[in-house]
Design an enzyme around this catalytic site. Sequence first.
Site, mmCIF file in Angstrom:
data_model
loop_
_atom_site.group_PDB
_atom_site.id
_atom_site.type_symbol
_atom_site.label_atom_id
_atom_site.label_comp_id
_atom_site.label_asym_id
_atom_site.label_seq_id
_atom_site.Cartn_x
_atom_site.Cartn_y
_atom_site.Cartn_z
ATOM 1 C CG ASN A 176 8.885 72.656 27.136
ATOM 2 O OD1 ASN A 176 7.762 72.930 26.746
ATOM 3 N ND2 ASN A 176 9.389 71.436 27.043
ATOM 4 C CD GLU A 188 11.997 69.800 28.956
ATOM 5 O OE1 GLU A 188 11.924 70.982 28.533
ATOM 6 O OE2 GLU A 188 12.514 69.504 30.052
ATOM 7 C CG ASN A 202 11.746 66.145 31.678
ATOM 8 O OD1 ASN A 202 11.504 65.690 30.565
ATOM 9 N ND2 ASN A 202 11.815 67.443 31.922
ATOM 10 C CD GLU A 233 12.314 70.695 34.387
ATOM 11 O OE1 GLU A 233 12.784 69.573 34.173
ATOM 12 O OE2 GLU A 233 12.609 71.704 33.716
ATOM 13 C CB CYS A 279 15.258 71.388 28.497
ATOM 14 S SG CYS A 279 14.940 73.173 28.510
ATOM 15 C CE LYS A 326 15.671 69.151 32.136
ATOM 16 N NZ LYS A 326 14.498 70.045 31.960
HETATM 17 N N1 CDV Z 1 12.811 72.946 30.721
HETATM 18 C C1 CDV Z 1 13.964 73.486 31.145
HETATM 19 O O1 CDV Z 1 14.873 72.790 31.564
HETATM 20 N N2 CDV Z 1 14.033 74.838 31.083
HETATM 21 C C2 CDV Z 1 15.169 75.591 31.563
HETATM 22 C C3 CDV Z 1 14.733 76.945 32.084
HETATM 23 C C4 CDV Z 1 14.187 76.833 33.428
HETATM 24 C C5 CDV Z 1 15.854 77.926 32.169
HETATM 25 C C6 CDV Z 1 16.207 75.804 30.479
HETATM 26 O O2 CDV Z 1 17.388 75.595 30.775
HETATM 27 O O3 CDV Z 1 15.873 76.220 29.374
#
Ligand code: CDV
Length: 315
Positions: free
Chosen positions: A198, A47, A111, A147, A173, A128
């Site tokens: 991430n 990501e 994103n 975000e 993510c 996203k």
């Molecule tokens: N980049 C993300 O979406 N990170 C989230 C963190 C904030 C918990 C994740 O679900 O990994």
Amino acid sequence: MTRKLHIAAAQMGGIHLSDTREQAVARLRELLRQAHARSVKFVVFPELALTTFFPRKWYDDQAEVDARFFERDMPSAVTQPLFDDARRYGIGFYLGYAELTQEAGTTRRFNTAILVSPAGAIVGKYRKVHLPGHADFKPQAAFQHLEKKYFEVGDLGFQTWRSQDAIIGMLICNDRRWPEAFRALTLQGAELITLGFNTPTENLHYPEPPALRVHHHLIMAQAMAFMNATWLVETAKCGFEDGNRMFGHSVIVAPTGEIVAKSASEDDELISVEADLDLAQNLKKTMFNYAAHRRPEHYRILIDRVGAEDTPANR
Ligand code: CDV
């Protein structure tokens, strides 16, 4: 004859604020070179793979954020060499980045992840849907997760694409924590679900052992792959970015729910597996035969209700 696809997760270590886009692309190209050397045919990058994870920081000046972290063109002059390499090697890939686009006179920011064919053509795009964090500044927090400030909720829904003789879906993510996202993809036949992430080692909201956070990451990946009878590649950007640590543990999970490859570092690292795309056939004909066993007439609540607070008994 079974269908085989040699798939890889191309994990990245941290990208610092002082690092340039050119440096990030050079690292992606090196990972692609390693993939080619191993005869990999499809690579999943992380990501927001071109910059630091900038939502951890509050910026007053949106113009600065747009200039430093967002892509207006894909490919651009800077990212084109990655597409050229992929075409030369005959490797398809998933790439996450911050997308800035003008639509009907309005600036929109997402994103985003794209699916690129071995011919170097963009065949799919996902924006996203599950944006974690907050839009306001949290003065007490050790770091921010903005975000909701920097991105809109994705507007393309959950889709699949046929590429490289496989039905491929993309997530990003935080989507990996939501079973609905996986089911939406496997209801469209997804055989390979791809996801970059991430994830900070520390929990922003309350103290939580880092090992527990990794535990959640792994059990979710195994459960989602098995319960949806799909291959799953989850690729981290990890390690320290300007003093902020994110965990690695990039994984490739088989439809059996078994982790068949896992990264060992918090740095640039390629892991790969020759995936049998037909491995899930027995599961799909028996336990997870959707046509035989799913009961959508009893699932109405899943789309009618956001949370338990909507339950009459809880009002
Ligand atoms: N980049 C993300 O979406 N990170 C989230 C963190 C904030 C918990 C994740 O679900 O990994």
